[in-house]
Every structure is written in structure tokens, then in C-alpha cells.
Design an enzyme around this catalytic site. Structure first.
Site, mmCIF file in Angstrom:
data_model
loop_
_atom_site.group_PDB
_atom_site.id
_atom_site.type_symbol
_atom_site.label_atom_id
_atom_site.label_comp_id
_atom_site.label_asym_id
_atom_site.label_seq_id
_atom_site.Cartn_x
_atom_site.Cartn_y
_atom_site.Cartn_z
ATOM 1 N N SER A 16 24.389 7.150 -28.450
ATOM 2 C CA SER A 16 24.878 7.349 -29.816
ATOM 3 C C SER A 16 23.730 7.794 -30.715
ATOM 4 O O SER A 16 22.562 7.759 -30.318
ATOM 5 C CB SER A 16 25.500 6.050 -30.369
ATOM 6 O OG SER A 16 24.506 5.046 -30.472
ATOM 7 N N TYR A 168 13.156 -6.003 -38.864
ATOM 8 C CA TYR A 168 13.265 -4.566 -38.605
ATOM 9 C C TYR A 168 12.007 -3.840 -39.083
ATOM 10 O O TYR A 168 11.417 -3.037 -38.351
ATOM 11 C CB TYR A 168 14.508 -3.980 -39.272
ATOM 12 C CG TYR A 168 14.699 -2.521 -38.924
ATOM 13 C CD1 TYR A 168 15.060 -2.138 -37.636
ATOM 14 C CD2 TYR A 168 14.460 -1.528 -39.868
ATOM 15 C CE1 TYR A 168 15.205 -0.801 -37.296
ATOM 16 C CE2 TYR A 168 14.607 -0.186 -39.541
ATOM 17 C CZ TYR A 168 14.967 0.166 -38.246
ATOM 18 O OH TYR A 168 15.095 1.495 -37.912
#
Length: 289
Positions: A16, A168
């Protein structure tokens, strides 16, 4: 468009987003592309799509969850058994997780395991295959989110203080520091035929934030119309993986196909060495020591 007929390229996170576009475009240039993916059904569907787009069937699948280090070891061994060398490794897989801290199968914080430890171990285990190439490249997909990083290697697992966004940001800074330290160590060991660079793809309208859920997932969906297409986002990864003019560059951080300085107080050679040592301990590997 470069001719990649002789190239064997491994792309992680290839089912993806920018990973899929990267794999597709490199296959269109003639490369033999290996998709490393977690989900067998998605991988098979992506394989068929890329074969049709590229007009050849040299698109293979390797199954592994990068967060599970035993699966990374198995996938690396499988790759080494199936292919004579590796010309390009694109460490593209990366996720932002939800509000609650989660653990990987090895008991590590899931964001650290997926975004940093898995790619670190995969690169280490495939180094011999990279060195077997006449001119190999390692492309690490990072992000300008590194600017929000507040790393604390004493609490690398975020056990004392967890935030999905901070994890992150930290792991994207680690991707860049890993790239810089890998380039330094390759030079120190006299390995001239392997280069490595990091990339900021831009704010891309992919399904990237969906795994975060809650307000963060909602925010990502709302911002999507303002973001770059996945095709635009993949351009710099494709450039670093294939362009002749990028062949000799190593240790750089690129955005929009241009090298940019990395500005973060934690980004020092000493911290990079500490991160490398910690990564070796957590993955149980020694790598260009």
C-alpha cells in the site's frame, strides 16, 4: 527512465501507499522486485497488479512482519537462499500506532520494533547480499516528523512515558541516524559498493494513519485532501533507488530529490553510536562493529 533489468530490489511495506508505488515504478523500469509484506492475500493481489503494470512476471513475495524479529530472520534467510545478491533495499514500512502502548512479539514497544528494530535487523542480515552487488543502495524512508522527536535511550521502550506521536517522531529520527551511522561504518570498513540514504516523502495521502485510530486517525483522514498523492510521495524513494546521479551519495537525508540538513540536537555521532549499540542488543545481532 533508468534501465533496471539487472537489478534485484527488495521493498518493505510494499502492499500500500508509497511502498506499493515505489515497487510498481521500479518494476516498470525492469527490476526484479521482491515485495516484503505481512499479509499473504494483500501481497498476492499486489504482486498481480504490479506484474500487469510492469509487463513482466519478475515480482516475488516474501512474507514477514517486521515487528517480529524471528520473522525478519526467517525472511532474510529465505531471501539469501533464493537470490544471488541484493542491489537495492528499500526500508519503507513504518506505522504510527494508537493511544495505548502496545508490545511486539519480542516484548518491545511496537512502534520502535516496527519502524526501527525490524529494518535495522533486516539490513544487518542482508548485508552480505548487498555486498555481493556491484553497486548496492539502501533507502530508508524517514520523515520530517523527526523534528518532533524527544528521544531518551534510557527509556527507548517508552515504558515510563508513552505518546504515539513522540514514538513516531523518535523512530523517524532513528531511521535518519541509522542511515548516517551505517554510511560512516561502511566507509570505515572500506565497503565502497554499498550506499545508504534517508528520505522524507512529504505528507502523503495514504492509509498510513489508519492504524492510529481515535482522534489521530480522524485527524489524518481530515487532512488527507491537503496531502500529496502517493505517486508524488514515492518520487524521492524511487530517485534514490534508481537515479544514476544518486549512486555515489551516502549518508544523506533527501526531500523532493534534494539533500537537506538534519537539524535536531539529539543527532550527534555519539548518540548515533549509542543507538546502534542499543539496536544491536535489542535485535541480538552484531553489525559492522
Amino acid at each position: 527512465m533508468p534501465d533496471l533489468q539487472q537489478q534485484i530490489i527488495l521493498v518493505t511495506g510494499a502492499t500500500s501507499g508509497i511502498g506499493k508505488v515505489t515497487a510498481t515504478e521500479l518494476a516498470k523500469m525492469g527490476a526484479h522486485v521482491v515485495l516484503l509484506a505481512r499479509n499473504a492475500d494483500k501481497a498476492a493481489a499486489t504482486q498481480r497488479e504490479i506484474q500487469a503494470a510492469a509487463g513482466h512476471d519478475r515480482v516475488d513475495v516474501l512474507l514477514a512482519d517486521l515487528a517480529d524479529l524471528s520473522q525478519v530472520r526467517r525472511a532474510a534467510a529465505e531471501f539469501a537462499a533464493r537470490y544471488p545478491r541484493l542491489d537495492v533495499l528499500v526500508n519503507n514500512a513504518g506505522l504510527i500506532f494508537g493511544a495505548a502502548r502496545q508490545l511486539s512479539p519480542d516484548g518491545y514497544e511496537l512502534g520502535l520494533a516496527t519502524n526501527h528494530l525490524g529494518p535495522f535487523l533486516l539490513t544487518a542480515l542482508l548485508l552480505d547480499q548487498l555486498r555481493a552487488s556491484p553497486a548496492a543502495r539502501v533507502v530508508n524512508v524517514a520523515s520530517m516528523a523527526y523534528k518532533f522527536a524527544k528521544p531518551n535511550l534510557a527509556d527507548a521502550q517508552s515504558a515510563r512515558s508513552y505518546s504515539a506521536l513522540r514514538v513516531y517522531g523518535n523512530t523517524k529520527l532513528y531511521n535518519i541516524m541509522f542511515t548516517q551511522e551505517l554510511a560512516r561504518r561502511l566507509r570505515a570498513h572500506g565497503v565502497a559498493n554499498v550506499t545508504t540514504n534517508a528520505v522524507h516523502p512529504g505528507a502523503v495521502a495514504s492509509n498510513f494513519g489508519d492504524s492510529a485510530g481515535g482522534w489521530l486517525g480522524t485527524l489524518t483522514q481530515l487532512a488527507r485532501p491537503l496531502m500529496l498523492s502517493v505517486e508524488k510521495g514515492a518520487e524521492t524513494s524511487i530517485f534514490l533507488a534508481s537515479a544514476p546521479e544518486a549512486a555515489a551519495v551516502s549518508g544523506g537525508y533527501f526531500a523532493k530529490k534534494r539533500a537537506e540538513p538534519v537539524q535536531h540536537s539529539f543527532n550527534s555521532p555519539e548518540h548515533a553510536r549509542q543507538l546502534w549499540k542499543l539496536s544491536e542488543q535489542l535485535t541480538g545481532t552484531q553489525f559492522l562493529a
